[in-house]
Enzyme design. Structure first.
Site, mmCIF file in Angstrom:
data_model
loop_
_atom_site.group_PDB
_atom_site.id
_atom_site.type_symbol
_atom_site.label_atom_id
_atom_site.label_comp_id
_atom_site.label_asym_id
_atom_site.label_seq_id
_atom_site.Cartn_x
_atom_site.Cartn_y
_atom_site.Cartn_z
ATOM 1 N N ILE A 18 -6.710 7.101 -2.374
ATOM 2 C CA ILE A 18 -7.064 7.378 -0.983
ATOM 3 C C ILE A 18 -6.249 8.552 -0.444
ATOM 4 C CG2 ILE A 18 -7.387 6.425 1.344
ATOM 5 C CD1 ILE A 18 -7.521 3.647 0.076
ATOM 6 N N THR A 137 -4.444 -2.788 5.027
ATOM 7 C CA THR A 137 -5.648 -3.357 4.419
ATOM 8 C C THR A 137 -6.110 -4.608 5.158
ATOM 9 O OG1 THR A 137 -6.345 -4.603 2.462
ATOM 10 C CG2 THR A 137 -4.008 -4.422 2.782
ATOM 11 N N ASP A 138 -7.401 -4.881 5.091
ATOM 12 C CA ASP A 138 -7.912 -6.119 5.690
ATOM 13 C C ASP A 138 -7.417 -7.348 4.931
ATOM 14 O OD1 ASP A 138 -9.421 -5.853 3.375
ATOM 15 O OD2 ASP A 138 -11.370 -6.084 4.335
ATOM 16 N N GLU A 139 -6.850 -7.137 3.731
ATOM 17 C CA GLU A 139 -6.420 -8.292 2.930
ATOM 18 C C GLU A 139 -5.266 -9.044 3.587
ATOM 19 O OE1 GLU A 139 -6.383 -7.713 -1.325
ATOM 20 O OE2 GLU A 139 -7.775 -6.049 -1.154
ATOM 21 N N TYR A 162 0.303 -8.942 -3.399
ATOM 22 C CA TYR A 162 -0.033 -7.623 -2.849
ATOM 23 C C TYR A 162 -0.231 -7.706 -1.343
ATOM 24 C CZ TYR A 162 -3.141 -3.895 -1.227
ATOM 25 O OH TYR A 162 -3.717 -2.882 -0.494
ATOM 26 N N LYS A 166 1.915 -6.156 1.906
ATOM 27 C CA LYS A 166 1.335 -5.274 2.939
ATOM 28 C C LYS A 166 1.519 -5.906 4.323
ATOM 29 C CE LYS A 166 -0.672 -1.896 2.460
ATOM 30 N NZ LYS A 166 -0.232 -0.471 2.360
ATOM 31 N N ASN A 191 -12.348 -2.686 1.495
ATOM 32 C CA ASN A 191 -12.321 -2.088 0.143
ATOM 33 C C ASN A 191 -12.946 -0.698 0.144
ATOM 34 O OD1 ASN A 191 -12.109 -5.064 -0.345
ATOM 35 N ND2 ASN A 191 -12.029 -4.376 -2.467
ATOM 36 N N VAL A 218 -16.584 -10.268 -14.801
ATOM 37 C CA VAL A 218 -16.816 -10.735 -13.422
ATOM 38 C C VAL A 218 -16.005 -12.014 -13.245
ATOM 39 C CG1 VAL A 218 -18.544 -11.600 -11.798
ATOM 40 C CG2 VAL A 218 -19.112 -9.707 -13.342
ATOM 41 N N ARG A 226 -16.917 -8.668 -0.855
ATOM 42 C CA ARG A 226 -16.065 -7.581 -0.366
ATOM 43 C C ARG A 226 -16.923 -6.666 0.500
ATOM 44 N NH1 ARG A 226 -13.087 -10.799 -1.816
ATOM 45 N NH2 ARG A 226 -11.234 -10.664 -3.149
ATOM 46 N N ASP A 292 -11.383 -17.052 -13.282
ATOM 47 C CA ASP A 292 -11.177 -16.503 -11.940
ATOM 48 C C ASP A 292 -9.734 -16.036 -11.743
ATOM 49 O OD1 ASP A 292 -11.962 -15.744 -9.449
ATOM 50 O OD2 ASP A 292 -12.348 -17.753 -8.687
HETATM 51 P P1 NAD Z 1 -3.241 3.980 -5.417
HETATM 52 O O1 NAD Z 1 -2.600 2.901 -6.209
HETATM 53 O O2 NAD Z 1 -4.413 4.703 -5.968
HETATM 54 O O3 NAD Z 1 -2.159 5.095 -5.031
HETATM 55 C C1 NAD Z 1 -0.870 4.783 -4.612
HETATM 56 C C2 NAD Z 1 -0.011 6.056 -4.676
HETATM 57 O O4 NAD Z 1 1.305 5.738 -4.202
HETATM 58 C C3 NAD Z 1 0.144 6.615 -6.088
HETATM 59 O O5 NAD Z 1 -0.074 8.006 -6.085
HETATM 60 C C4 NAD Z 1 1.589 6.287 -6.446
HETATM 61 O O6 NAD Z 1 2.158 7.224 -7.348
HETATM 62 C C5 NAD Z 1 2.251 6.326 -5.082
HETATM 63 N N1 NAD Z 1 3.503 5.554 -5.022
HETATM 64 C C6 NAD Z 1 3.699 4.292 -5.467
HETATM 65 N N2 NAD Z 1 4.991 3.944 -5.277
HETATM 66 C C7 NAD Z 1 5.601 4.998 -4.672
HETATM 67 C C8 NAD Z 1 6.929 5.240 -4.224
HETATM 68 N N3 NAD Z 1 7.892 4.305 -4.351
HETATM 69 N N4 NAD Z 1 7.226 6.428 -3.658
HETATM 70 C C9 NAD Z 1 6.269 7.385 -3.545
HETATM 71 N N5 NAD Z 1 4.990 7.220 -3.964
HETATM 72 C C10 NAD Z 1 4.664 6.036 -4.523
HETATM 73 O O7 NAD Z 1 -3.593 3.294 -4.021
HETATM 74 P P2 NAD Z 1 -4.825 3.564 -3.038
HETATM 75 O O8 NAD Z 1 -5.954 2.708 -3.464
HETATM 76 O O9 NAD Z 1 -4.998 5.009 -2.874
HETATM 77 O O10 NAD Z 1 -4.254 2.940 -1.685
HETATM 78 C C11 NAD Z 1 -3.495 3.744 -0.783
HETATM 79 C C12 NAD Z 1 -3.074 2.897 0.401
HETATM 80 O O11 NAD Z 1 -4.229 2.380 1.055
HETATM 81 C C13 NAD Z 1 -2.235 1.686 0.021
HETATM 82 O O12 NAD Z 1 -1.212 1.536 0.990
HETATM 83 C C14 NAD Z 1 -3.209 0.523 0.065
HETATM 84 O O13 NAD Z 1 -2.551 -0.679 0.391
HETATM 85 C C15 NAD Z 1 -4.137 0.969 1.169
HETATM 86 N N6 NAD Z 1 -5.522 0.456 1.102
HETATM 87 C C16 NAD Z 1 -6.227 0.567 -0.065
HETATM 88 C C17 NAD Z 1 -7.558 0.118 -0.096
HETATM 89 C C18 NAD Z 1 -8.401 0.262 -1.343
HETATM 90 O O14 NAD Z 1 -9.532 -0.206 -1.365
HETATM 91 N N7 NAD Z 1 -7.925 0.940 -2.387
HETATM 92 C C19 NAD Z 1 -8.133 -0.447 1.049
HETATM 93 C C20 NAD Z 1 -7.361 -0.529 2.222
HETATM 94 C C21 NAD Z 1 -6.061 -0.073 2.225
HETATM 95 P P1 TYD Z 2 -10.554 -5.110 -6.695
HETATM 96 O O1 TYD Z 2 -11.294 -3.835 -6.907
HETATM 97 O O2 TYD Z 2 -9.398 -5.432 -7.582
HETATM 98 O O3 TYD Z 2 -10.138 -5.138 -5.151
HETATM 99 P P2 TYD Z 2 -9.492 -6.349 -4.272
HETATM 100 O O4 TYD Z 2 -9.048 -7.436 -5.165
HETATM 101 O O5 TYD Z 2 -8.337 -5.670 -3.594
HETATM 102 O O6 TYD Z 2 -10.581 -6.751 -3.331
HETATM 103 O O7 TYD Z 2 -11.584 -6.304 -6.800
HETATM 104 C C1 TYD Z 2 -12.745 -6.373 -5.998
HETATM 105 C C2 TYD Z 2 -13.431 -7.691 -6.266
HETATM 106 O O8 TYD Z 2 -13.929 -7.688 -7.607
HETATM 107 C C3 TYD Z 2 -12.493 -8.905 -6.186
HETATM 108 O O9 TYD Z 2 -13.214 -9.998 -5.638
HETATM 109 C C4 TYD Z 2 -12.132 -9.183 -7.620
HETATM 110 C C5 TYD Z 2 -13.371 -8.753 -8.381
HETATM 111 N N1 TYD Z 2 -13.158 -8.201 -9.737
HETATM 112 C C6 TYD Z 2 -13.919 -8.691 -10.814
HETATM 113 O O10 TYD Z 2 -14.749 -9.610 -10.661
HETATM 114 N N2 TYD Z 2 -13.710 -8.140 -12.028
HETATM 115 C C7 TYD Z 2 -12.797 -7.148 -12.253
HETATM 116 O O11 TYD Z 2 -12.638 -6.680 -13.416
HETATM 117 C C8 TYD Z 2 -12.030 -6.661 -11.135
HETATM 118 C C9 TYD Z 2 -11.010 -5.567 -11.335
HETATM 119 C C10 TYD Z 2 -12.257 -7.218 -9.897
#
Ligand code: NAD
Ligand code: TYD
Length: 356
Positions: A18, A137-139, A162, A166, A191, A218, A226, A292
């Site tokens: 992101i 995150t909404d989580e 996780y 957060k 997500n 799955v 999600r 699961d």
């Molecule tokens: P990601 O895992 O792809 O990226 C995380 C980045 O943080 C990486 O580049 C990593 O190198 C860096 N990082 C980790 N530890 C670090 C540290 N100690 N110092 C400096 N950099 C560090 O994560 P993402 O999916 O891009 O998520 C980014 C943010 O958005 C997170 O805070 C996550 O909780 C939040 N978020 C993610 C989602 C999603 O669907 N992916 C949804 C809502 C919120």
């Molecule tokens: P994920 O992408 O890990 O996001 P989050 O757990 O943060 O929502 O997973 C999305 C959904 O998909 C979650 O309900 C778990 C499920 N999932 C699978 O069923 N199989 C997989 O291999 C993964 C990675 C996730």
């Protein structure tokens, strides 16, 4: 209220999924604004996501830890940072189950360091205006039953290490606002999907496995729900909150786009049948139900009514368009997937930055 328009921002975790999408969106939209990207480059951080901006003279990459107070303090002062946009985190639920410690270290303790150094920087009067934006995150709200939505007032009830980490960091942000008056904001998004997502998360993992004709895992009965948002919509929402929101507020971000996991997996199978020249229904044969995830949240669904009502943001991507573009991106960028999966993309950092 006039928009807050920062001249210098510190983006943490800007090499991740992101964060890199955000920088790629924000820099062209805000020419002249300095962007400092602080990222430690874990397995999830990939500088190749940023080739489009790395030659921009307003961009600076720093390899380092958000938990390094001296480094954070130096960057805030040296770059006269007016906004911290905090993406850096450990972000994968499954990894938090097998190894929770790094989640507490990065997400809770790392955030505390950023907050403390931000507070000192802001209170020193080094800059006229300042914002700290926590990307959450909404989580943190836990799990929903079959009906209802997460609102900003929904109590935090995190269920995985996780989401607990957060939620802990969100509460620290709240505390820094309430206790010290730090002008902080929190966004909580559903997500995300889109380009540059590490293939451990559901959508890129399933796309990669379909391409490689590997089993599609799955979890459980596949009926967990999600709520999916395109990462570019998320980036725009964060920019909107940064510029328009009153400090101290929380904003949910979401696309009103709920899917059961099994339905997403089937959709990806069907869309890739035709793109890969396979028979209709062939890819569905790869679907494999597996044990699961422990503590697996059943349903997430976000109400994004507040951000629409107060700040005028709403998503611009339809899911139809977003998922088609995402599939096509992964098909066109097979090398990116191979490199992040094998870890060979790390050599790029050495070449570009000489191991600094
Ligand atoms: P990601 O895992 O792809 O990226 C995380 C980045 O943080 C990486 O580049 C990593 O190198 C860096 N990082 C980790 N530890 C670090 C540290 N100690 N110092 C400096 N950099 C560090 O994560 P993402 O999916 O891009 O998520 C980014 C943010 O958005 C997170 O805070 C996550 O909780 C939040 N978020 C993610 C989602 C999603 O669907 N992916 C949804 C809502 C919120
Ligand atoms: P994920 O992408 O890990 O996001 P989050 O757990 O943060 O929502 O997973 C999305 C959904 O998909 C979650 O309900 C778990 C499920 N999932 C699978 O069923 N199989 C997989 O291999 C993964 C990675 C996730």
């Amino acid at each position: 209220m006039a928009d807050f328009v920062p001249r210098s921002v510190l983006v943490t975790g800007g090499a991740g999924f992101i964060g890199s999408n955000f920088i790629n969106h924000f820099m062209p939209a805000n020419p002249g604004c300095r962007v400092v990207n602080l990222d430690i480059l874990t397995y999830a951080g990939n500088l190749k996501n940023l080739v489009g901006v790395e030659r921009n003279s307003d961009y600076r990459f720093v390899k380092g830890d958000i938990g390094d107070a001296d480094l954070v303090s130096r960057l805030l002062a040296e770059e006269r940072i007016e906004a911290v946009i905090h993406f850096a985190a450990e972000s994968h639920v499954d990894r938090s189950i097998t190894g929770p410690e790094i989640f507490v270290r990065t997400n809770v303790l790392g955030t505390q360091v950023l907050l403390e150094e931000s507070r000192k920087h802001w209170q020193s009067g080094a800059v006229e205006c300042f914002r700290y934006l926590q990307v959450s995150t909404d989580e943190v709200y836990g799990s929903l039953g079959e009906t209802g939505y997460f609102h900003e007032e929904t109590p935090l009830a995190a269920n995985s290490p996780y989401s607990a980490s957060k939620a802990g960091s969100d509460l620290l942000v709240r505390a820094y606002h309430e206790t010290f008056g730090l002008p902080a904001l929190i966004t909580r998004c559903s997500n995300n999907y889109g380009p540059y997502q590490f293939p451990e998360k559901l959508i890129p993992l399933i796309i990669r496995n379909i391409i490689e004709q590997r089993p599609l895992p799955v979890y459980g009965d596949g009926k967990n729900v999600r709520d999916w948002l395109h990462v570019k919509d998320h980036s725009e929402a964060i920019e909107t909150v940064l510029k328009k929101a009153k400090p101290g507020e929380v904003f949910n971000i979401g696309g009103n786009n709920e899917w059961q996991n099994i339905a997403i997996v089937q959709l990806l199978c069907d869309m890739l049948d035709s793109r890969l020249g396979r028979a209709a229904g062939e890819n569905r044969g790869l679907i494999t139900f597996v044990t699961d995830r422990p503590g697996h949240d059943r349903r997430y669904a976000i109400s994004a009514a507040k951000i629409k009502r107060e700040l005028g943001w709403e998503p611009s991507y339809t899911f139809e368009r977003g998922i088609a573009e995402t599939i096509d991106w992964y098909l066109a960028n097979r090398q990116w997937v191979d490199e992040v999966t094998s870890g060979s993309y790390r050599e790029y950092y050495e070449q570009q930055y000489g191991g600094r």
